[in-house]
Write a protein that holds these residues in place. Structure first.
Motif, PDB file in Angstrom:
ATOM      1  N   TYR A 199       0.839  -1.213   0.000  1.00  0.00           N
ATOM      2  CA  TYR A 199       0.000   0.000   0.000  1.00  0.00           C
ATOM      3  C   TYR A 199       0.869   1.257   0.000  1.00  0.00           C
ATOM      4  O   TYR A 199       0.643   2.196  -0.774  1.00  0.00           O
ATOM      5  N   GLN A 208      -3.933   2.890  -4.348  1.00  0.00           N
ATOM      6  CA  GLN A 208      -4.009   3.172  -2.916  1.00  0.00           C
ATOM      7  C   GLN A 208      -5.417   2.899  -2.383  1.00  0.00           C
ATOM      8  O   GLN A 208      -5.587   2.339  -1.295  1.00  0.00           O
ATOM      9  N   TYR A 211      -6.025  -0.888  -2.097  1.00  0.00           N
ATOM     10  CA  TYR A 211      -5.310  -1.447  -0.941  1.00  0.00           C
ATOM     11  C   TYR A 211      -5.925  -0.975   0.379  1.00  0.00           C
ATOM     12  O   TYR A 211      -6.050  -1.757   1.327  1.00  0.00           O
ATOM     13  N   SER A 212      -6.287   0.319   0.451  1.00  0.00           N
ATOM     14  CA  SER A 212      -6.768   0.872   1.719  1.00  0.00           C
ATOM     15  C   SER A 212      -8.045   0.186   2.182  1.00  0.00           C
ATOM     16  O   SER A 212      -8.220  -0.091   3.380  1.00  0.00           O
TER      17      SER A 212
END
Length: 550
Positions: A199, A208, A211-212
Motif C-alpha cells: 500500500y 491506494q 489497498y486501503s
C-alpha cells in the motif's frame, strides 16, 4: 550568399582590426548555429552586438541582438518562455528591414516575413493555455516539481531496500486464511505488514484506494494486538486504521468529478484527521506529494480548505452575486496558508481576481463579471484592419489586440454551440437521408446495369461460338488438304519407284547380254582386232599423234 559576404567582411576586419571585432563574433555565431550549438551561438551573437556597438555600427548591433533572441527562442523548452521571447524578437525586428533566415543557407529575408511567421507561432502557443494563466501555471509546476523531488528523496531514505518501485501484489486470500487460525499470530502480522508495505509503495490513487479498503477490513479483524510493525518500527493499529481511512476519503474526493460530492468527502477526511490532531503521521510521507505529512493538524487544515474551495467553485456557477463566493475563497486561502500550501493559496487568490474582473461580450455587448465563470476569452486571428477598428471604436473591453483574444459571455457561447450543433446535425441527417431517397433509383439503375451486362455477356458467348465454328471448320479443311498432299506425294513417289525399277530391269538385261557376247570372243581374236586399228583414223583434231612422231 550572405555567408560569403560575411566571410569577406570578416577577412577585411581581421586585416584591419584583428579578430576581436563584431564581424568576427558574428561569423563565429553562424558557424556555431550550423552545428546546432545554440547556447554558444547566443553568446557569440551577444558579443558581436557589444562589439558593433563600440564600432558604432547600429544596424549590425540590432541584427546581432535580434539573432541572439531568435536562437534563444529556438533553444527554449517551454511555451511561456517562447511566448515572451517572440514578443521581444518582434519588437526588435521592427528596427531594420532584413535579417538572416532561421535555416541554412541563412540568406537575408524581409523582417516583415519573419515577424508574421513568429506572430502566428505565438498565437498557436498562447492558444493552448490562457495568457493570464501563464504565470500561475509556471508557479504551480515549480511547486509540484519541488514537492516531487522532496518525496522521492524521502522515499529513497526511508524505504531503502524494503519497498521497491513497482507495486507488489499481495495475496489477500492468504491473509484471510491466516485470520482463521489465531494461534498463528506471527504469520498474521507478517502477512499484514506485507500488505501495508505494498500500500505504501503504490504510486497512484486508484491502487491506494484498492489497498486501503482491504487494509481497513483486515486490520479491524485482527485479534487485540497492541502494536504492528511498519517499515521496521512498531506502531499502534488504531493509528494506522485512522490514517488509511483518512487517505481513502482523500482519494475518493480527488477522483470524484462532482463538486458537491467532493466537498462531503473532503469534510469526512478533515473529520478523521481531527481525531489524529497533532500526532505524527506514519504513512503519508510515502503516499502524497503535497508536503502536508508532519501531523494530523496540517492535514486537517488542508482538507478543510479543499472542502471550502470546491464549495465556493460550486456556488460560483449558480449565483449572480460573488460576495459570498469570494468570502469562502478568502477563508480557503487563509487555511491553505496556515498549512503552508503556497500553490493552493495562489490558486484561490487567482480565482478571486478572476471573479472580480469584468468585460463586455463581443456579440451581445452586455457587461459581465466573473472571468472563466460568466465569460471567457477566445483566441482569434485579428487582421490589421480590425485592430485599427478596435482602437478607433475603443472596444478594448471586448478585444485584446496584443494577445489576440475576444470576450464571449457564457450565454453567447452556449447559443453559438447550439447553432453549430444544429447546423451540424442538419448536414449529418441530410447526408444520412440521401441514400434512402436514392435507394429506389439506385436499385433500378443497378438492375439496368445488370441487365445490360447479361446482354453483353450473351452477345460475347454467341460471338465466341461463331468463332469456334470457324476455327473448327478451318482446322478440318487443313486436315483435308494435308491428306490430298500426302496422296499426291505418295503417287509421285510410287511412279518414280516404278520408273526406276523398269530402268534397272532394262540395264540388268543389257548387262547380261554384254557378258554373254564377251564370253564368245577369244583372246587371240581380241588381240587381232586391237592390232588392226587404223592409226590414220586418229586425227590430230582428235588429239592423236602425227605419223612422223611415231
Amino acid at each position: 550568399m550572405v555567408l560569403k559576404k560575411i566571410i569577406n567582411k570578416f577577412k577585411d576586419a581581421k586585416s584591419d582590426k584583428g579578430i576581436d571585432n563584431g564581424q568576427y563574433h558574428y561569423q563565429k555565431a553562424f558557424d556555431l548555429v550550423k552545428i546546432k550549438n545554440f547556447g554558444q551561438a547566443i553568446l557569440s551573437f551577444e558579443a558581436a552586438s557589444q562589439k558593433f556597438k563600440k564600432e558604432k555600427d547600429q544596424l549590425m548591433e540590432k541584427r546581432s541582438f535580434a539573432n541572439a533572441l531568435i536562437y534563444k527562442y529556438l533553444n527554449a523548452k517551454d511555451g511561456d518562455e517562447q511566448v515572451g521571447l517572440i514578443k521581444e524578437i518582434v519588437h526588435n525586428l521592427k528596427g531594420f528591414d532584413e535579417i538572416e533566415r532561421m535555416s541554412f543557407p541563412y540568406d537575408l529575408i524581409l523582417s516583415g516575413e519573419l515577424i508574421e511567421e513568429l506572430t502566428n507561432k505565438r498565437n498557436e502557443l498562447v492558444a493552448s493555455v490562457s495568457s493570464q494563466a501563464w504565470q500561475t501555471r509556471k508557479q504551480e509546476e515549480k511547486v509540484e516539481e519541488e514537492a516531487s523531488e522532496e518525496r522521492i528523496g524521502e522515499i529513497g531514505r526511508s524505504l531503502e531496500e524494503e519497498i521497491v518501485e513497482e507495486v507488489r501484489e499481495v495475496r489477500f486470500t492468504e491473509i484471510e486464511e491466516s485470520l482463521k487460525e489465531p494461534e498463528k499470530k506471527d504469520k498474521i502480522i507478517e502477512v499484514t505488514n506485507e500488505l501495508i508495505k505494498a500500500y505504501l509503495s503504490s504510486k497512484d490513487q486508484e491502487r491506494q484506494l484498492r489497498y486501503s479498503e482491504k487494509i481497513i477490513e483486515i486490520l479491524k479483524k485482527l485479534p487485540p494486538i497492541a502494536q504492528i510493525g511498519i517499515l521496521g518500527g512498531k506502531v499502534e493499529i488504531e493509528g494506522v486504521i485512522l490514517e488509511v481511512e483518512a487517505r481513502r476519503y482523500e482519494n475518493l474526493a480527488d477522483l470524484n468529478k462532482d463538486h458537491g460530492e467532493k466537498v462531503k468527502l473532503y469534510l469526512d477526511a478533515a473529520s478523521t484527521f481531527k481525531e489524529i490532531e497533532k500526532k505524527k503521521l506514519l504513512t503519508f510521507k510515502y503516499l502524497v506529494t503535497d508536503g502536508h505529512t508532519n501531523n494530523g493538524e496540517e492535514r486537517y487544515l488542508y482538507n478543510s480548505a479543499c472542502a471550502i474551495f470546491y464549495e465556493a467553485v460550486r456556488e460560483a456557477k449558480g449565483t449572480f452575486n460573488f460576495e459570498g463566493v469570494i468570502k469562502k475563497l478568502k477563508e480557503a486561502s487563509r487555511l491553505f496558508s496556515n498549512c503552508g500550501d503556497e500553490k493552493w493559496r495562489v490558486r484561490c487568490e487567482k480565482m478571486i481576481e478572476n471573479l472580480e474582473k469584468g468585460a463586455t461580450c463581443w456579440i451581445c455587448k452586455n457587461n459581465f463579471k466573473g472571468y472563466r465563470v460568466n465569460y471567457y476569452e477566445y483566441f482569434v486571428d485579428i487582421s490589421p484592419y480590425f485592430k485599427h477598428f478596435v482602437i478607433e471604436n475603443k472596444l478594448s473591453s471586448s478585444v485584446d489586440i496584443e494577445e489576440n483574444t475576444v470576450v464571449l459571455c457564457r450565454l453567447c457561447i452556449l447559443l453559438l454551440q447550439d447553432i453549430v450543433m444544429e447546423c451540424s446535425n442538419k448536414i449529418i441527417n441530410k447526408r444520412l437521408e440521401e441514400p434512402e431517397d436514392k435507394k429506389d433509383d439506385l436499385k433500378l439503375y443497378l438492375e439496368e446495369v445488370i441487365k445490360e451486362g447479361k446482354s453483353e455477356i450473351e452477345k460475347l458467348r454467341n460471338e465466341l461460338s461463331e468463332i469456334k465454328e470457324v476455327v473448327l471448320k478451318r482446322l478440318n479443311s487443313v486436315k483435308d488438304v494435308d491428306a490430298e498432299i500426302d496422296a499426291e506425294i505418295d503417287a509421285e513417289i510410287n511412279a518414280e519407284i516404278k520408273k526406276l525399277a523398269e530402268i534397272n530391269l532394262k540395264n540388268r538385261s543389257e548387262l547380261e547380254d554384254m557378258i554373254e557376247d564377251k564370253e564368245d570372243l577369244s583372246f587371240d581374236q581380241g588381240l587381232k582386232n586391237l592390232t588392226e586399228i587404223d592409226l590414220e583414223e586418229i586425227s590430230e583434231d582428235k588429239g592423236g599423234f602425227k605419223k612422223d612422231e611415231l
